[in-house]
Enzyme design. Structure first.
Site, PDB file in Angstrom:
ATOM      1  N   SER A 189       3.470 -16.557  14.708  1.00 44.80           N
ATOM      2  CA  SER A 189       2.197 -16.857  15.374  1.00 44.80           C
ATOM      3  C   SER A 189       1.081 -15.948  14.860  1.00 44.80           C
ATOM      4  CB  SER A 189       2.385 -16.754  16.894  1.00 44.80           C
ATOM      5  OG  SER A 189       1.327 -17.365  17.578  1.00 44.80           O
ATOM      6  N   ASP A 228       4.417 -23.418  17.485  1.00 48.03           N
ATOM      7  CA  ASP A 228       4.491 -21.960  17.461  1.00 48.03           C
ATOM      8  C   ASP A 228       5.931 -21.441  17.358  1.00 48.03           C
ATOM      9  OD1 ASP A 228       4.248 -19.146  18.220  1.00 48.03           O
ATOM     10  OD2 ASP A 228       2.255 -19.679  18.942  1.00 48.03           O
TER      11      ASP A 228
END
Length: 301
Positions: free
Chosen positions: A43, A156
């Site tokens: 991320s 993610d």
């Protein structure tokens, strides 16, 4: 016979706006003569890690230190298809201001973690466009639209591997320094009554943001007020925090890092990207605290 120098890996964890603290941590490590050979990120850790692996940490730091609430909002393109934010505006900006190289051509070995949406599989991104990999790794569910890579929908990487120690090991690291941005989040909640430090968003976005609260509340300890109901975005943000903490603890128990750096960032909300200076400072503090242990491990003292 002289022993070979151990290969150092740096695993940069997820954590949205808290991720600017990675910059401060990297600065402290380099000043101490500790230069990672392998950089892996999830991320926001993928974004900072990619900039570092491409020798672009300085321009990234300059950019994030100049961010204001208004400029952050200006980079967001709202949608209702797959997430609240499309992401095209932000990543078009990154392509225009930072070089987009092939991962294999970076000066440092780099990889990112994403999650395949349909199967839930952990995806290791080790080739192809750097910015495409970062976009995939940072596609926070519910907030950013899922990314498409090789015909797959990916989101993610924090859903499966928030602190990618295992990826660093797989990439050849002998010693792994890991950064967990979310260790102090559970047991805290948003103080919805406190005014945000930043100015209100521009009037052009006011109506949208009124309907889609963006988690500007501060976090504090203690029982939640029975008279204040958090917004849907606050509930989503807190739930994601709980998920990341629980998954991180489980993964690190089975795949421990050699040194774990844990900045204290519970007072940062999900979208506090305009608070880079404070996040970087806390990263420096946490890295300096872990430095003696790391220097002893590497035989630098």
């Amino acid at each position: 016979m002289r022993l070979a120098k151990p290969k150092i890996g740096l695993a940069l964890g997820s954590g949205s706006a808290r991720g600017w603290s990675h910059i401060g941590i990297i600065r402290v490590l380099e000043e101490a003569g500790i230069v990672p050979d392998v950089v892996c990120g999830t991320s926001i850790g993928a974004l900072v890690g990619a900039a570092y692996a491409d020798d672009q940490l300085e321009p990234l730091e300059s950019w994030v230190r100049g961010l204001t609430w208004q400029s952050v909002m200006g980079l967001l393109d709202f949608t209702i298809n797959g997430g609240l934010i499309h992401g095209e505006k932000l990543f078009s900006f990154l392509r225009a201001h930072f070089s987009d190289r092939d991962i294999a051509s970076l000066p440092k070995t780099f990889a990112a973690v994403a999650t395949e949406l349909v199967t839930g599989r952990e995806v290791w991104l080790r080739e192809g466009s750097v910015i495409d990999a970062v976009r995939a790794s940072a596609a926070l569910p519910g907030l950013f639209k899922p990314s498409q890579l090789d015909g797959r929908l990916v989101v993610d990487g924090a859903l499966v591997n928030p602190v990618p120690v295992s990826l660093c090991r797989a990439m050849g690291a002998d010693i792994v320094i890991a950064v967990d941005l979310n260790s102090d989040l559970i047991g805290r909640h948003f103080d919805l009554g406190q005014e945000p430090e930043a100015p209100e968003p521009p009037s052009a976005l006011a109506t949208v943001l009124d309907k889609l609260p963006l988690g500007l509340g501060r976090l504090k300890s203690g029982p939640a007020s029975s008279t204040v109901m958090p917004s849907i975005f606050d509930v989503l943000s807190i739930s994601l925090n709980i998920m990341q903490v629980r998954i991180t603890r489980s993964r690190l128990a089975g795949e421990p890092a050699d040194v774990l750096i844990r900045p204290r960032l519970a007072n940062f909300a999900l979208m506090d990207y305009h608070r880079a200076a404070q996040a970087i400072e806390e990263g420096e503090r946490a890295a300096n605290q872990a430095l003696p242990e790391l220097q002893e491990l590497l035989g630098l003292r």
